[in-house]
Design a protein around this motif. Structure first.
Motif, mmCIF file in Angstrom:
data_model
loop_
_atom_site.group_PDB
_atom_site.id
_atom_site.type_symbol
_atom_site.label_atom_id
_atom_site.label_comp_id
_atom_site.label_asym_id
_atom_site.label_seq_id
_atom_site.Cartn_x
_atom_site.Cartn_y
_atom_site.Cartn_z
ATOM 1 N N GLN A 281 -75.790 33.651 -80.917
ATOM 2 C CA GLN A 281 -77.140 34.208 -80.896
ATOM 3 C C GLN A 281 -77.710 34.123 -82.307
ATOM 4 O O GLN A 281 -77.083 34.581 -83.266
ATOM 5 N N VAL A 282 -78.891 33.527 -82.435
ATOM 6 C CA VAL A 282 -79.494 33.283 -83.747
ATOM 7 C C VAL A 282 -80.906 33.849 -83.750
ATOM 8 O O VAL A 282 -81.624 33.776 -82.741
ATOM 9 N N GLY A 283 -81.315 34.387 -84.869
ATOM 10 C CA GLY A 283 -82.670 34.898 -85.014
ATOM 11 C C GLY A 283 -83.607 33.856 -85.585
ATOM 12 O O GLY A 283 -83.182 32.961 -86.321
ATOM 13 N N PRO A 284 -84.902 33.918 -85.286
ATOM 14 C CA PRO A 284 -85.869 32.937 -85.777
ATOM 15 C C PRO A 284 -85.904 32.823 -87.298
ATOM 16 O O PRO A 284 -86.203 31.747 -87.837
ATOM 17 N N ASP A 285 -85.581 33.900 -88.007
ATOM 18 C CA ASP A 285 -85.613 33.856 -89.467
ATOM 19 C C ASP A 285 -84.559 32.909 -90.046
ATOM 20 O O ASP A 285 -84.665 32.499 -91.208
ATOM 21 N N ALA A 286 -83.571 32.562 -89.255
ATOM 22 C CA ALA A 286 -82.514 31.674 -89.738
ATOM 23 C C ALA A 286 -82.902 30.205 -89.650
ATOM 24 O O ALA A 286 -82.215 29.344 -90.223
ATOM 25 N N LEU A 287 -83.995 29.905 -88.944
ATOM 26 C CA LEU A 287 -84.397 28.505 -88.778
ATOM 27 C C LEU A 287 -84.713 27.866 -90.122
ATOM 28 O O LEU A 287 -85.216 28.518 -91.041
ATOM 29 N N PRO A 288 -84.446 26.570 -90.274
ATOM 30 C CA PRO A 288 -84.751 25.888 -91.534
ATOM 31 C C PRO A 288 -86.254 25.749 -91.738
ATOM 32 O O PRO A 288 -87.055 26.023 -90.838
ATOM 33 N N GLU A 289 -86.625 25.281 -92.906
ATOM 34 C CA GLU A 289 -88.038 25.106 -93.229
ATOM 35 C C GLU A 289 -88.651 23.989 -92.394
ATOM 36 O O GLU A 289 -87.979 23.045 -91.986
ATOM 37 N N GLY A 290 -89.949 24.119 -92.159
ATOM 38 C CA GLY A 290 -90.675 23.106 -91.411
ATOM 39 C C GLY A 290 -92.072 23.576 -91.112
ATOM 40 O O GLY A 290 -92.389 24.766 -91.222
ATOM 41 N N ASP A 291 -92.926 22.632 -90.700
ATOM 42 C CA ASP A 291 -94.323 22.949 -90.406
ATOM 43 C C ASP A 291 -94.535 23.464 -88.989
ATOM 44 O O ASP A 291 -95.523 24.136 -88.709
ATOM 45 N N VAL A 292 -93.621 23.074 -88.078
ATOM 46 C CA VAL A 292 -93.846 23.332 -86.655
ATOM 47 C C VAL A 292 -92.595 23.971 -86.049
ATOM 48 O O VAL A 292 -91.479 23.506 -86.275
ATOM 49 N N THR A 293 -92.805 25.044 -85.283
ATOM 50 C CA THR A 293 -91.720 25.682 -84.554
ATOM 51 C C THR A 293 -91.857 25.336 -83.085
ATOM 52 O O THR A 293 -92.941 25.446 -82.506
ATOM 53 N N VAL A 294 -90.751 24.894 -82.490
ATOM 54 C CA VAL A 294 -90.750 24.404 -81.116
ATOM 55 C C VAL A 294 -89.775 25.223 -80.287
ATOM 56 O O VAL A 294 -88.635 25.480 -80.712
ATOM 57 N N GLN A 295 -90.231 25.656 -79.115
ATOM 58 C CA GLN A 295 -89.333 26.231 -78.136
ATOM 59 C C GLN A 295 -88.721 25.074 -77.354
ATOM 60 O O GLN A 295 -89.415 24.355 -76.630
ATOM 61 N N VAL A 296 -87.429 24.877 -77.521
ATOM 62 C CA VAL A 296 -86.759 23.710 -76.954
ATOM 63 C C VAL A 296 -86.419 23.973 -75.487
ATOM 64 O O VAL A 296 -85.830 24.995 -75.152
#
Length: 326
Positions: A20-35
């Motif tokens: 289980q991972v939180g959104p704050d752990a996501l790497p840098e980027g311009d766009v967030t995608v729900q896969v």
């Protein structure tokens, strides 16, 4: 919170677990995608079971392909709700990939999902189909047409090989498939192969030139097989090389190139420029037979990916594995 396959390394030991991972752990980027969908490729399986050299930093989310819906964007090209896909660019290697419920990445890595393709179909195609299309385009760039003669496809039982057979057959080419798995003959015929040859067809003979048998070829193996393929292509033919399953060496002479005017074209799907990507995906949406595509696909939930990875490495999985993420 969202589920993610996470590859970690501690004291030299590589492990892959569903976390289980939180959104704050996501790497840098311009766009967030729900896969919604990803796929399981040979490279992903290597990463999940062995880590390096595929994984370049830890922890890492594998998955070199992803499809989903934009939920946040700082790139003016994309808006929340847009349906997008991404392949390559270091996903699952140096940047968290698609085997997770969320992904954040640079907008320039994304493409709009081609019209007519569902997210499942797009991931069924994935890097394998994209690479196969780039190979077909390379043959066309070399001047080949269905009238030129038969095209040989090595590694036919894998994702790239199967996709290449489907595309070439759909375009009217006579396709000769090479595989080391006789049990796949009926399957390869259903994809469009007109002839199926054993793996030792491309074993080296020591000759600088072999009998000219094929107008062109697509190879995912490299090494002796690629060398023999080049030496067996007709005058003016083209060979597209996109893999190294048999090793990185290339033991051949210049004879095919200076005596038969053969072209050897390397294919890199990871860093392929955006215009070429757009053209390839437009062709895939147009040229692939949906019925044949569906015959290649196996579906599995994210939790099953860890168990499937070793089977891919062992050659026990044919075609393409689509992972339903959400």
């Amino acid at each position: 919170m969202f589920e993610a396959l996470m590859i970690r390394r501690a004291d030299g030991v590589v492990t892959t677990r569903l976390e289980q991972v939180g959104p704050d752990a996501l790497p840098e980027g311009d766009v967030t995608v729900q896969v919604s969908h990803s796929s399981l490729n040979y490279k992903d399986a290597l990463a999940m079971t062995r880590g390096a050299p595929v994984v370049r930093r830890f922890p890492m989310v594998p998955g070199i392909d992803l499809a989903g819906r934009v939920v946040q964007s700082h790139d003016p090209v994309y808006q929340p709700g847009d349906q997008v896909i991404a392949t390559g660019w270091g996903l699952g290697e140096s940047h968290w990939g698609g085997l997770a419920g969320m992904a954040r990445l640079p907008g320039r890595w994304l493409l709009p999902r081609p019209g007519g393709l569902s997210a499942r179909q797009a991931m069924g195609i994935g890097t394998a189909g994209f690479t196969a299309m780039l190979c077909v385009m390379a043959l066309e760039d070399g001047g080949l047409t269905p009238a030129s003669g038969p095209i040989i496809v090595n590694g036919a039982g894998g994702g790239v090989g199967g996709m290449a057979i489907m595309l070439l057959a759909q375009l009217g080419y006579e396709v000769v498939a090479v595989t080391g798995r006789p049990q796949l003959h009926a399957y390869l015929t259903s994809l469009g192969a007109a002839e199926i040859l054993p793996r030792d067809t491309l074993s080296p003979t020591g000759k600088a030139l072999e009998t000219a048998r094929w107008a062109g070829g697509i190879d995912v193996v490299g090494n002796d097989a690629l060398a023999t393929m080049c030496a067996s292509v007709m005058h003016g033919g083209t060979v597209a090389a996109c893999g190294l399953a048999g090793g990185m060496n290339l033991p051949l002479t210049v004879a095919p190139f200076i005596l038969r005017n053969v072209r050897l074209q390397g294919i890199d799907s990871v860093m392929c420029p955006r215009p070429r990507r757009m053209a390839a995906w437009a062709r895939l949406a147009r040229d692939l037979d949906p019925t044949r595509l569906d015959s290649m696909l196996h579906d599995a939930p994210l939790a099953d990916a860890i168990g499937i990875a070793p089977r891919i490495l062992a050659g026990h999985i044919r075609g393409r594995t689509v992972i339903t993420v959400a």
